[in-house]
Enzyme design. Structure first.
Site, mmCIF file in Angstrom:
data_model
loop_
_atom_site.group_PDB
_atom_site.id
_atom_site.type_symbol
_atom_site.label_atom_id
_atom_site.label_comp_id
_atom_site.label_asym_id
_atom_site.label_seq_id
_atom_site.Cartn_x
_atom_site.Cartn_y
_atom_site.Cartn_z
ATOM 1 C CB CYS A 190 76.202 57.231 -38.298
ATOM 2 S SG CYS A 190 75.470 55.912 -37.324
ATOM 3 C CG HIS A 210 71.015 57.262 -39.110
ATOM 4 N ND1 HIS A 210 70.576 56.022 -39.531
ATOM 5 C CD2 HIS A 210 72.145 57.026 -38.391
ATOM 6 C CE1 HIS A 210 71.410 55.089 -39.096
ATOM 7 N NE2 HIS A 210 72.377 55.670 -38.404
HETATM 8 N N1 NAP Z 1 76.752 51.099 -40.609
HETATM 9 C C1 NAP Z 1 76.887 52.355 -40.208
HETATM 10 O O1 NAP Z 1 76.086 53.260 -40.471
HETATM 11 C C2 NAP Z 1 78.066 52.728 -39.412
HETATM 12 C C3 NAP Z 1 78.273 54.073 -39.173
HETATM 13 C C4 NAP Z 1 79.382 54.442 -38.445
HETATM 14 C C5 NAP Z 1 80.221 53.490 -37.979
HETATM 15 N N2 NAP Z 1 79.990 52.178 -38.214
HETATM 16 C C6 NAP Z 1 80.938 51.212 -37.684
HETATM 17 O O2 NAP Z 1 81.664 50.625 -38.750
HETATM 18 C C7 NAP Z 1 81.974 49.274 -38.424
HETATM 19 C C8 NAP Z 1 81.496 48.326 -39.508
HETATM 20 O O3 NAP Z 1 80.118 48.483 -39.721
HETATM 21 P P1 NAP Z 1 79.365 47.817 -40.978
HETATM 22 O O4 NAP Z 1 78.001 48.354 -40.930
HETATM 23 O O5 NAP Z 1 80.180 47.960 -42.226
HETATM 24 O O6 NAP Z 1 79.379 46.253 -40.551
HETATM 25 P P2 NAP Z 1 79.366 44.945 -41.479
HETATM 26 O O7 NAP Z 1 78.627 45.193 -42.745
HETATM 27 O O8 NAP Z 1 78.898 43.858 -40.594
HETATM 28 O O9 NAP Z 1 80.926 44.713 -41.849
HETATM 29 C C9 NAP Z 1 81.899 44.372 -40.883
HETATM 30 C C10 NAP Z 1 83.267 44.311 -41.533
HETATM 31 O O10 NAP Z 1 84.259 44.050 -40.523
HETATM 32 C C11 NAP Z 1 85.067 42.950 -40.951
HETATM 33 N N3 NAP Z 1 85.640 42.231 -39.816
HETATM 34 C C12 NAP Z 1 84.988 41.597 -38.818
HETATM 35 N N4 NAP Z 1 85.875 41.036 -37.958
HETATM 36 C C13 NAP Z 1 87.121 41.336 -38.425
HETATM 37 C C14 NAP Z 1 88.451 41.048 -38.002
HETATM 38 N N5 NAP Z 1 88.686 40.326 -36.907
HETATM 39 N N6 NAP Z 1 89.487 41.512 -38.737
HETATM 40 C C15 NAP Z 1 89.273 42.247 -39.850
HETATM 41 N N7 NAP Z 1 88.038 42.550 -40.318
HETATM 42 C C16 NAP Z 1 86.972 42.102 -39.604
HETATM 43 C C17 NAP Z 1 84.112 42.089 -41.725
HETATM 44 O O11 NAP Z 1 84.816 41.151 -42.511
HETATM 45 P P3 NAP Z 1 84.124 39.755 -42.989
HETATM 46 O O12 NAP Z 1 83.304 40.107 -44.193
HETATM 47 O O13 NAP Z 1 85.292 38.912 -43.288
HETATM 48 O O14 NAP Z 1 83.298 39.267 -41.850
HETATM 49 C C18 NAP Z 1 83.417 43.179 -42.556
HETATM 50 O O15 NAP Z 1 84.254 43.594 -43.604
HETATM 51 C C19 NAP Z 1 81.381 49.028 -37.044
HETATM 52 O O16 NAP Z 1 82.379 49.293 -36.080
HETATM 53 C C20 NAP Z 1 80.295 50.066 -36.948
HETATM 54 O O17 NAP Z 1 80.019 50.434 -35.615
HETATM 55 C C21 NAP Z 1 78.934 51.773 -38.935
#
Ligand code: NAP
EC number: 1.2.1.11
Length: 337
Positions: free
Chosen positions: A126, A235
């Site tokens: 990001c 950010h």
């Molecule tokens: N937040 C940001 O600004 C941002 C920016 C760029 C990239 N990212 C990336 O995007 C990803 C998610 O971030 P987030 O902030 O959305 O995290 P989050 O709120 O913790 O959400 C994680 C998601 O992944 C799912 N998940 C976890 N284990 C899984 C599995 N084995 N199979 C299928 N789904 C699974 C979770 O499902 P459950 O609800 O069932 O646990 C939930 O839907 C990460 O890789 C992060 O690095 C985030």
């Protein structure tokens, strides 16, 4: 077009659903996927409930594109399974970004590198996305030699649990699951992702390596300090850029004002500059505090802010999907494996 969203119950996943709806992406069927513990739960898309399914059921439903935001481990394990079934994966995790066989794409910068052979496409970090959107047009005109960046990053970048930690601490509740090694409310952590042997964090090295890869120029020198602050809107980045060529400040402002996806907010006399509170929920990258670095020639300072859940993740991923569709790089009906 059938679209799967893997990680649909997470912060980024929720934002992907919103962005798909807002941008009117032609979704004929939405297939939300999350971990086993969420199968059977419901998420909302365009005012209707959709039931979360397992990844096996999602592959069987044969979407054309799967947008992943479910962590690096999940992407490493599942993205190849989707790709093998003929489903194009756009992945938000860091799993594939530096793989030399995978494209790392910010549509305004390098979507033209995409080909029909790209089955797993990486969405950059990001903090890198918002920086390169502003840097690219300046690099094209003045050639960047070196970038020194310090970030002020939102807790939404760590996911739902981090937002919960911030608000629990703010409410005086210390009995909450800790995502960070220290309190985040009323604090600043110079620590994002893990520390590496060179003393930098992985987030800092993502900014160094991903910038070179997206801009397609290994000669650009980048050094970064990435910092978590107790905000949720987006950010912010203080960026110092040294160019090969001399510039006029008015030209810099003109170039940025005419760059797709950038909004210049630079009117200090009226206290106008980008902030996470005003960037929150927006798709653009906001640039302000544009000024000469008076300590050395050919060097510029500016302040860049974007909503990390939008342009830093969901919007960028959906824009990649839009590009694939517009340039016939994806079939509206899925390929039969
Ligand atoms: N937040 C940001 O600004 C941002 C920016 C760029 C990239 N990212 C990336 O995007 C990803 C998610 O971030 P987030 O902030 O959305 O995290 P989050 O709120 O913790 O959400 C994680 C998601 O992944 C799912 N998940 C976890 N284990 C899984 C599995 N084995 N199979 C299928 N789904 C699974 C979770 O499902 P459950 O609800 O069932 O646990 C939930 O839907 C990460 O890789 C992060 O690095 C985030």
């Amino acid at each position: 077009m059938k679209i799967a969203v893997v990680g649909a119950t997470g912060l980024v996943g929720g934002e992907i659903l919103k962005v798909l709806a807002e941008r009117n992406f032609p979704v004929s069927e939405l297939i939300p996927v999350a971990s086993e513990r969420s199968v059977g739960k419901q998420v909302e898309f365009k005012g209707k409930p959709y039931t979360v399914v397992s990844f096996e059921d999602a592959i069987a439903a044969k979407p054309a594109i799967a947008i992943f935001s479910a962590g690096g481990g999940t992407s490493l394990a599942l993205a190849p399974k989707f790709a093998e079934a003929g489903i194009i994966v756009v992945d938000n995790s860091s799993a594939w970004r530096m793989d030399p066989t995978k494209k790392l794409v910010v549509p305004e910068v390098n979507a033209d590198t995409l080909t029909p052979e790209d089955k797993i496409i990486a969405n950059p970090n990001c903090s890198t996305i918002q920086m390169v959107v502003a840097l690219k047009p300046l690099h094209d005109r003045y050639k960047i030699k070196r970038v020194v960046v310090s970030t002020y990053q939102s807790v939404t970048g760590t996911g739902k649990a981090a937002v919960d930690q911030l608000f629990a601490e703010r409410a005086g509740n210390t009995d909450v699951a800790k995502v960070y090694p220290h309190p985040i409310d009323l604090n600043v952590l110079p620590h994002i992702d893990v520390f590496l042997d060179n003393g930098y964090t992985k987030e800092e090295m993502k900014m160094v390596n991903e910038t070179k890869k997206i801009m397609g120029d290994d000669s650009i020198q980048v050094t970064a300090t990435t910092v978590r602050i107790p905000t949720i809107g987006g950010h912010s980045e203080a960026v110092n850029i040294e160019f090969e060529s001399e510039f006029e400040l008015s030209d810099i402002v003109n170039i940025l004002s005419n760059t797709e996806g950038v909004i210049v907010q630079d009117d200090p006399a009226n206290k106008i500059y980008p902030m996470p509170l005003t960037a929150h929920g927006k798709d653009e990258v906001f640039v302000g505090r544009i000024r000469r670095d008076e300590s050395q020639p050919k060097t510029l300072n500016m302040w860049i802010v974007a909503d990390n859940l939008r342009k830093g993740a969901a919007t960028n991923a959906v824009q990649i999907a839009e590009y694939l569709l517009k340039h016939n790089l994806v079939e509206a009906e899925p390929v039969t494996a």
